[in-house]
Design a protein around this motif. Structure first.
Motif, PDB file in Angstrom:
ATOM      1  N   TRP A  20      67.329 142.426 106.888  1.00 27.09           N
ATOM      2  CA  TRP A  20      66.954 141.047 106.589  1.00 27.09           C
ATOM      3  C   TRP A  20      67.983 140.113 107.214  1.00 27.09           C
ATOM      4  CZ3 TRP A  20      62.977 139.787 102.870  1.00 27.09           C
ATOM      5  CH2 TRP A  20      62.455 140.888 102.171  1.00 27.09           C
ATOM      6  N   ILE A  21      67.566 138.875 107.460  1.00 26.30           N
ATOM      7  CA  ILE A  21      68.480 137.817 107.886  1.00 26.30           C
ATOM      8  C   ILE A  21      68.404 136.699 106.856  1.00 26.30           C
ATOM      9  CG2 ILE A  21      69.074 136.138 109.670  1.00 26.30           C
ATOM     10  CD1 ILE A  21      69.339 139.048 110.603  1.00 26.30           C
ATOM     11  N   GLU A  22      69.568 136.263 106.376  1.00 23.13           N
ATOM     12  CA  GLU A  22      69.625 135.124 105.468  1.00 23.13           C
ATOM     13  C   GLU A  22      69.874 133.852 106.268  1.00 23.13           C
ATOM     14  OE1 GLU A  22      72.288 132.746 102.333  1.00 23.13           O
ATOM     15  OE2 GLU A  22      72.805 133.435 104.342  1.00 23.13           O
ATOM     16  N   ILE A  23      69.086 132.802 105.985  1.00 22.29           N
ATOM     17  CA  ILE A  23      69.248 131.520 106.655  1.00 22.29           C
ATOM     18  C   ILE A  23      69.440 130.428 105.605  1.00 22.29           C
ATOM     19  CG2 ILE A  23      67.805 132.298 108.577  1.00 22.29           C
ATOM     20  CD1 ILE A  23      65.583 130.453 107.548  1.00 22.29           C
ATOM     21  N   ASP A  24      70.196 129.395 105.961  1.00 16.02           N
ATOM     22  CA  ASP A  24      70.413 128.245 105.089  1.00 16.02           C
ATOM     23  C   ASP A  24      69.600 127.072 105.616  1.00 16.02           C
ATOM     24  OD1 ASP A  24      72.438 129.372 103.328  1.00 16.02           O
ATOM     25  OD2 ASP A  24      73.775 129.309 105.056  1.00 16.02           O
ATOM     26  N   VAL A  25      68.768 126.478 104.763  1.00 17.91           N
ATOM     27  CA  VAL A  25      67.857 125.417 105.197  1.00 17.91           C
ATOM     28  C   VAL A  25      68.177 124.110 104.477  1.00 17.91           C
ATOM     29  CG1 VAL A  25      65.456 124.684 105.324  1.00 17.91           C
ATOM     30  CG2 VAL A  25      66.040 127.084 105.697  1.00 17.91           C
ATOM     31  N   ARG A  26      68.322 123.039 105.266  1.00 17.54           N
ATOM     32  CA  ARG A  26      68.545 121.691 104.741  1.00 17.54           C
ATOM     33  C   ARG A  26      67.595 120.709 105.404  1.00 17.54           C
ATOM     34  NH1 ARG A  26      72.716 120.700 101.698  1.00 17.54           N
ATOM     35  NH2 ARG A  26      74.334 122.307 101.457  1.00 17.54           N
ATOM     36  N   ARG A  27      67.359 119.574 104.741  1.00 14.74           N
ATOM     37  CA  ARG A  27      66.523 118.543 105.351  1.00 14.74           C
ATOM     38  C   ARG A  27      67.376 117.419 105.924  1.00 14.74           C
ATOM     39  NH1 ARG A  27      64.795 113.716 102.153  1.00 14.74           N
ATOM     40  NH2 ARG A  27      65.275 113.983  99.948  1.00 14.74           N
TER      41      ARG A  27
ATOM     42  N   PRO B 252      57.845 113.310  96.286  1.00 17.01           N
ATOM     43  CA  PRO B 252      57.745 114.767  96.220  1.00 17.01           C
ATOM     44  C   PRO B 252      57.476 115.422  97.571  1.00 17.01           C
ATOM     45  CG  PRO B 252      56.635 113.796  94.342  1.00 17.01           C
ATOM     46  CD  PRO B 252      57.038 112.657  95.229  1.00 17.01           C
ATOM     47  N   SER B 253      56.712 114.754  98.421  1.00 20.56           N
ATOM     48  CA  SER B 253      56.387 115.329  99.722  1.00 20.56           C
ATOM     49  C   SER B 253      57.598 115.436 100.635  1.00 20.56           C
ATOM     50  CB  SER B 253      55.311 114.495 100.410  1.00 20.56           C
ATOM     51  OG  SER B 253      55.773 113.165 100.628  1.00 20.56           O
ATOM     52  N   ARG B 254      58.668 114.706 100.331  1.00 21.70           N
ATOM     53  CA  ARG B 254      59.869 114.712 101.171  1.00 21.70           C
ATOM     54  C   ARG B 254      60.929 115.689 100.660  1.00 21.70           C
ATOM     55  NH1 ARG B 254      62.883 109.610 102.314  1.00 21.70           N
ATOM     56  NH2 ARG B 254      63.574 110.918 104.059  1.00 21.70           N
ATOM     57  N   ARG B 255      60.717 116.265  99.502  1.00 23.47           N
ATOM     58  CA  ARG B 255      61.714 117.186  98.956  1.00 23.47           C
ATOM     59  C   ARG B 255      61.888 118.380  99.876  1.00 23.47           C
ATOM     60  NH1 ARG B 255      59.166 116.757  92.892  1.00 23.47           N
ATOM     61  NH2 ARG B 255      59.934 114.633  92.469  1.00 23.47           N
ATOM     62  N   THR B 256      63.091 118.919  99.870  1.00 22.88           N
ATOM     63  CA  THR B 256      63.401 120.028 100.770  1.00 22.88           C
ATOM     64  C   THR B 256      62.393 121.159 100.632  1.00 22.88           C
ATOM     65  OG1 THR B 256      65.752 119.447 100.560  1.00 22.88           O
ATOM     66  CG2 THR B 256      65.219 121.608 101.512  1.00 22.88           C
ATOM     67  N   VAL B 257      62.101 121.557  99.404  1.00 24.32           N
ATOM     68  CA  VAL B 257      61.184 122.682  99.208  1.00 24.32           C
ATOM     69  C   VAL B 257      59.782 122.336  99.668  1.00 24.32           C
ATOM     70  CG1 VAL B 257      60.623 122.102  96.802  1.00 24.32           C
ATOM     71  CG2 VAL B 257      60.476 124.476  97.589  1.00 24.32           C
TER      72      VAL B 257
ATOM     73  N   GLY C  71      64.683 124.475  90.244  1.00 23.31           N
ATOM     74  CA  GLY C  71      63.476 123.736  90.572  1.00 23.31           C
ATOM     75  C   GLY C  71      62.810 124.232  91.841  1.00 23.31           C
ATOM     76  N   VAL C  72      63.615 124.645  92.808  1.00 22.90           N
ATOM     77  CA  VAL C  72      63.077 125.212  94.049  1.00 22.90           C
ATOM     78  C   VAL C  72      62.292 126.478  93.750  1.00 22.90           C
ATOM     79  CG1 VAL C  72      63.741 126.426  96.161  1.00 22.90           C
ATOM     80  CG2 VAL C  72      64.759 124.214  95.624  1.00 22.90           C
ATOM     81  N   LEU C  73      62.857 127.330  92.925  1.00 26.30           N
ATOM     82  CA  LEU C  73      62.227 128.614  92.625  1.00 26.30           C
ATOM     83  C   LEU C  73      60.911 128.406  91.872  1.00 26.30           C
ATOM     84  CD1 LEU C  73      65.464 130.475  91.506  1.00 26.30           C
ATOM     85  CD2 LEU C  73      64.436 130.397  93.791  1.00 26.30           C
ATOM     86  N   LEU C  74      60.899 127.457  90.952  1.00 28.85           N
ATOM     87  CA  LEU C  74      59.673 127.183  90.213  1.00 28.85           C
ATOM     88  C   LEU C  74      58.608 126.592  91.135  1.00 28.85           C
ATOM     89  CD1 LEU C  74      61.258 125.710  86.960  1.00 28.85           C
ATOM     90  CD2 LEU C  74      60.278 127.992  87.273  1.00 28.85           C
ATOM     91  N   ALA C  75      59.024 125.735  92.085  1.00 24.83           N
ATOM     92  CA  ALA C  75      58.065 125.147  93.021  1.00 24.83           C
ATOM     93  C   ALA C  75      57.470 126.207  93.935  1.00 24.83           C
ATOM     94  CB  ALA C  75      58.737 124.057  93.845  1.00 24.83           C
ATOM     95  N   VAL C  76      58.293 127.131  94.428  1.00 27.97           N
ATOM     96  CA  VAL C  76      57.786 128.199  95.291  1.00 27.97           C
ATOM     97  C   VAL C  76      56.836 129.100  94.513  1.00 27.97           C
ATOM     98  CG1 VAL C  76      58.429 130.256  96.613  1.00 27.97           C
ATOM     99  CG2 VAL C  76      59.763 128.160  96.847  1.00 27.97           C
ATOM    100  N   ARG C  77      57.209 129.409  93.298  1.00 31.19           N
ATOM    101  CA  ARG C  77      56.337 130.257  92.468  1.00 31.19           C
ATOM    102  C   ARG C  77      54.968 129.610  92.279  1.00 31.19           C
ATOM    103  NH1 ARG C  77      57.519 132.100  86.183  1.00 31.19           N
ATOM    104  NH2 ARG C  77      55.717 133.462  85.963  1.00 31.19           N
ATOM    105  N   GLU C  78      54.955 128.283  92.132  1.00 37.19           N
ATOM    106  CA  GLU C  78      53.707 127.560  91.898  1.00 37.19           C
ATOM    107  C   GLU C  78      52.900 127.366  93.175  1.00 37.19           C
ATOM    108  OE1 GLU C  78      50.767 125.447  89.791  1.00 37.19           O
ATOM    109  OE2 GLU C  78      52.475 126.589  89.001  1.00 37.19           O
ATOM    110  N   GLU C  79      53.575 127.004  94.273  1.00 38.25           N
ATOM    111  CA  GLU C  79      52.888 126.585  95.492  1.00 38.25           C
ATOM    112  C   GLU C  79      52.751 127.678  96.548  1.00 38.25           C
ATOM    113  OE1 GLU C  79      51.434 123.751  95.692  1.00 38.25           O
ATOM    114  OE2 GLU C  79      52.232 122.909  93.820  1.00 38.25           O
ATOM    115  N   ALA C  80      53.584 128.714  96.457  1.00 38.79           N
ATOM    116  CA  ALA C  80      53.501 129.831  97.411  1.00 38.79           C
ATOM    117  C   ALA C  80      53.719 131.129  96.646  1.00 38.79           C
ATOM    118  CB  ALA C  80      54.538 129.673  98.527  1.00 38.79           C
ATOM    119  N   PRO C  81      52.794 131.481  95.747  1.00 42.78           N
ATOM    120  CA  PRO C  81      53.016 132.603  94.836  1.00 42.78           C
ATOM    121  C   PRO C  81      53.174 133.957  95.514  1.00 42.78           C
ATOM    122  CG  PRO C  81      50.744 131.811  94.705  1.00 42.78           C
ATOM    123  CD  PRO C  81      51.498 130.816  95.507  1.00 42.78           C
ATOM    124  N   ALA C  82      52.787 134.072  96.778  1.00 45.71           N
ATOM    125  CA  ALA C  82      52.962 135.341  97.481  1.00 45.71           C
ATOM    126  C   ALA C  82      54.406 135.559  97.925  1.00 45.71           C
ATOM    127  CB  ALA C  82      52.037 135.398  98.703  1.00 45.71           C
ATOM    128  N   VAL C  83      55.238 134.521  97.828  1.00 43.10           N
ATOM    129  CA  VAL C  83      56.624 134.615  98.272  1.00 43.10           C
ATOM    130  C   VAL C  83      57.522 134.888  97.070  1.00 43.10           C
ATOM    131  CG1 VAL C  83      58.537 133.403  99.379  1.00 43.10           C
ATOM    132  CG2 VAL C  83      56.193 133.035 100.190  1.00 43.10           C
TER     133      VAL C  83
END
Length: 257
Positions: A42-49, A113-118, A142-154
């Motif tokens: 795996w490769i870990e990447i750091d993402v910012r807006r 909300p549309s501009r949030r990093t996640v 909050g990021v983890l909860l948003a991903v769980r809700e909006e991209a549940p396969a991840v």
């Protein structure tokens, strides 16, 4: 959700490791490619807006000159040597997994909300999940909860902060429904550390997490501790020395066979 990891896998931290490793600077295509060549699963990447809602690959909140990444445009970030998310993803070979460390910013609390990093990241996560293994980790629940809700396969990984107590780490992941917990190696106690009566063993922690249906990752053990953690049944290690960890894990497997 199926398991995220197979055996004990090696995750290249920011690519080939923190800082500059063999001439490759962290969070660059060169570093990602080097980690893959060295055997990282795996490769870990750091993402910012950025100020204009682009996503760039950078660990710290600000550049060395003090300018906050979120206050700079994508062009200004590129001029400073930061790599865009799309370019970084293109450098990770097919078959190598993607560990996305989402770096929230304070402005995520007040911007649309549309501009949030996640939110900006979600389309990339959905796309990458269709062509490789992906999971998201973050210090921000909050990021983890948003991903769980909006991209549940991840899958999501709760990442408590440096030296966070093991009890809170495992219980927190369970409470948020994260299938993975990513814990600082120092929380487990490194080789050579004095024993602490209030610290559960690596073996106990991993076993209990597994009984709760949670896989365990540790970030930044050295090769010696990576092998020790693997022997305890840990699912993955995020490392700065990819060749050393790969070699240490192979040696541990040989010794146990």
């Amino acid at each position: 959700m199926s398991r995220v990891f197979e055996a004990t896998e090696v995750v290249g931290h920011r690519g080939a490791g923190r800082g500059v490793v063999d001439g490759a600077r962290e969070n660059t295509p060169e570093s990602y490619a080097a980690a893959a060549r060295a055997g990282a699963h795996w490769i870990e990447i750091d993402v910012r807006r950025t100020a204009d809602d682009a996503l760039v690959l950078y660990h710290n909140a600000a550049l060395d000159d003090g300018h906050a990444v979120v206050e700079l445009t994508a062009r200004e970030c590129a001029d400073a040597g930061l790599v865009g998310l799309e370019e970084g993803l293109a450098a990770i070979p097919a078959g190598v997994g993607l560990d996305v460390d989402v770096k929230s910013v304070m402005e995520d609390a007040v911007d649309a909300p549309s501009r949030r990093t996640v939110s900006l990241l979600l389309p990339y996560l959905r796309r990458e999940a269709g062509r490789r293994r992906v999971f998201v980790c973050s210090f921000d629940p909050g990021v983890l909860l948003a991903v769980r809700e909006e991209a549940p396969a991840v899958p999501t990984a709760w990442m408590p902060f440096v030296r966070n107590p093991l009890d809170q780490a495992v219980a927190g992941a369970a409470g948020m429904g994260c299938p993975v917990v990513a814990i600082d190696a120092r929380s487990f106690g490194l080789s050579g550390d004095a024993p602490r009566p209030d610290r559960r063993s690596v073996e106990y922690t991993v076993d209990l997490a597994h009984r709760a249906g949670i896989e365990v990752v540790s970030w930044c053990p050295d090769p010696v501790d990576a092998a020790r953690f693997a022997e305890a049944g840990m699912d993955a290690v995020v490392v700065d020395d990819v060749p050393g960890a790969v070699s240490a894990l192979k040696g541990g497997a040989s010794a146990g066979s």
